[in-house]
Write a protein that holds these residues in place. Sequence first.
Motif, PDB file in Angstrom:
ATOM      1  N   ASN A 143       0.844  -1.224  -0.071  1.00 27.18           N
ATOM      2  CA  ASN A 143       0.056  -0.071   0.073  1.00 27.18           C
ATOM      3  C   ASN A 143       0.990   1.085   0.068  1.00 27.18           C
ATOM      4  O   ASN A 143       0.696   2.311   0.644  1.00 27.18           O
ATOM      5  CB  ASN A 143      -0.964  -0.041   1.203  1.00 27.18           C
ATOM      6  CG  ASN A 143      -2.226  -0.800   1.069  1.00 27.18           C
ATOM      7  OD1 ASN A 143      -2.390  -1.470  -0.095  1.00 27.18           O
ATOM      8  ND2 ASN A 143      -3.138  -0.989   1.953  1.00 27.18           N
ATOM      9  N   THR A 149      -5.684   4.847  -0.208  1.00 27.68           N
ATOM     10  CA  THR A 149      -6.300   3.885   0.721  1.00 27.68           C
ATOM     11  C   THR A 149      -7.299   4.852   1.335  1.00 27.68           C
ATOM     12  O   THR A 149      -7.240   6.058   1.964  1.00 27.68           O
ATOM     13  CB  THR A 149      -5.325   3.530   2.066  1.00 27.68           C
ATOM     14  OG1 THR A 149      -4.230   3.042   1.558  1.00 27.68           O
ATOM     15  CG2 THR A 149      -6.261   2.906   3.094  1.00 27.68           C
ATOM     16  N   TYR A 171      -6.942   7.182   4.100  1.00 30.30           N
ATOM     17  CA  TYR A 171      -7.243   6.105   4.949  1.00 30.30           C
ATOM     18  C   TYR A 171      -7.558   6.846   6.282  1.00 30.30           C
ATOM     19  O   TYR A 171      -7.000   7.740   6.689  1.00 30.30           O
ATOM     20  CB  TYR A 171      -6.263   5.167   5.339  1.00 30.30           C
ATOM     21  CG  TYR A 171      -4.825   5.803   5.516  1.00 30.30           C
ATOM     22  CD1 TYR A 171      -4.452   5.987   6.868  1.00 30.30           C
ATOM     23  CD2 TYR A 171      -3.861   5.816   4.472  1.00 30.30           C
ATOM     24  CE1 TYR A 171      -3.140   6.477   7.074  1.00 30.30           C
ATOM     25  CE2 TYR A 171      -2.570   6.511   4.837  1.00 30.30           C
ATOM     26  CZ  TYR A 171      -2.573   6.695   6.227  1.00 30.30           C
ATOM     27  OH  TYR A 171      -1.091   7.229   6.471  1.00 30.30           O
TER      28      TYR A 171
END
Length: 578
Positions: free
Chosen positions: A335, A401, A460
Amino acid sequence: MKKSRLMLIALAVCLLCLSVVSAATLMTNAGTVPSGSTGQTAISSGLPLLKAQEEETTTETTMEPVTYPTEQPTEQPTLNPTEVTTQPTEQPTLNPTEESTQPTEQPTLNPTEESTQPTEQPTLNPTEETIQPTELPTVMPITEETTSPIPGPYAPVASFTASPASGTGPLTVRFTDTSLNTPTMWYWDFGDGTTDSSTGVPTHTYTDPGTYTVTMTATNMYGSDTITETDLVTVNGQVMNNGAIFAQSIPAGAMIYVNGNSYGTSPVTINNLFPGTYTVQASLNGYSPDTRTVSVYSGRTTGYYPTMQPTPYPPMVTGAVYAQSTPAGAGIYLNGVYYGNSPLTINNLFPGTYSILATLSGYAANAQSITVTQSHTSGFYPTLQPSPGPETTGDIFAQSTPAGAAIYVNSQYFGISPLTIPDLAPGTYIIKAMLNGYADDIQRITVSPGHVSIYTPAFYPSPPPIGSGQGIIAVYCNVDGAQVYFDNAFEGNVSNGVLFVPVATTGTPVQSYRVQNTGYIPYTGSITQWPANGETVKVTATLVPSSVPTTHTPLPVPVTIGALIGAGAVFLIARKTR
């Protein structure tokens, strides 16, 4: 010798006639305004006309005055005396009258044969007989102002009116553009943070008491002009309006509750709330609820931006990834985060799908998706292929993300993350990731030959740094559809006079903006203020049309042919008499 001189004289006369007719033709094409016309007209080329004020005096004259008997003395001398008076006048007359009975104070154009009052002012000429004196002279100039536009390309001269200009709030004011030279675009700043660029006759409602300064910019194809009316609108009284809450959770989709009542999933706006304090909660499956106290103010929208925290997993539910490249020694990224060189094991990973990348100098990068399950180790075994030829280009690996963000490099769309953008020339690029429900992420990234540059936009869920949040830069422009760029990165198109660009308050502040559109001169400005959380910073761009080529009216064909025929006839006569 005499014949040659005759020919030269004839040709000179023809050329003179051509010049006179050409000048008259150009003056006719420039546009004429008939006497007494008002308003605006257009010349043959279709250019707007400058309004001008021109006085036109008309004179109305009566051939024979109509007279009525006067019982009161007239205040002005008569132009012609009466024939008969019975009483002497107070002032001597240049020519005596035959008979008068009472003086008159005002002149008549034609005196009566008999009058009952003597004149106080001298009379000039006697007449034989009249029926009735006139009260005032009938030969009086009547002056009337008319508007006669003058043709020519001119920028507007800005002006406008407001009605009503004062009253008790909420006060609705109608603004009317009264600018000269036919503006085609307008930009209004109503002084309360609200603008409009859709019409020359906008209507705006002021909700809060106070005094407001209004600015208007009028634009046509020749330029623009701005006028500011200081303290133009006054709103009296105490105004109390409802407010609103705008809720935007990270990630999006959380259910929003206000005082226990559900209002839908974020992003959502809850309107018509009375000023006061409310308990707002965001709830999303897999995340801990976020509850806060939010204050609502009159006429304002309060922002609520919760960052949801994942619910802690119970023990022994994480997984792992084992990476082994061929050849060994490749750098491993999960990632977008570098974990070391293969072979290696990455532990304590939550179940889910990850993007994994292996890169080694002299070999093409290998990127794949890998699924992590609880209490299980997933394997990644890439076989790297040698790079063909010398390494003169580099790659960018983009991993957002959550995944699924649209990736742009120098405003060009390349696809959905995770993805690898290969064969890029060495240099610095502007890369942007866009994901619904999140603020756009924009960064600068450098590409080197034979190297993979990693781009990992921070979408994220994680605790935000102090002072983080989202603000807006509002770009106002007078041309819908114009393209907006921040530091040469495309942001979108102007719609209804404005483009709202969300920016992260913790992101790298942009330095400049550019607005452009076909047929207009590009506008470039500097961004000197960066918005705080929930704040909107306004910048403006007024586009001016590019230069319009000037057209010339050709000489009428009949005039040209007539002149040539005349010159030929003179030449033939001279040749015949030679």
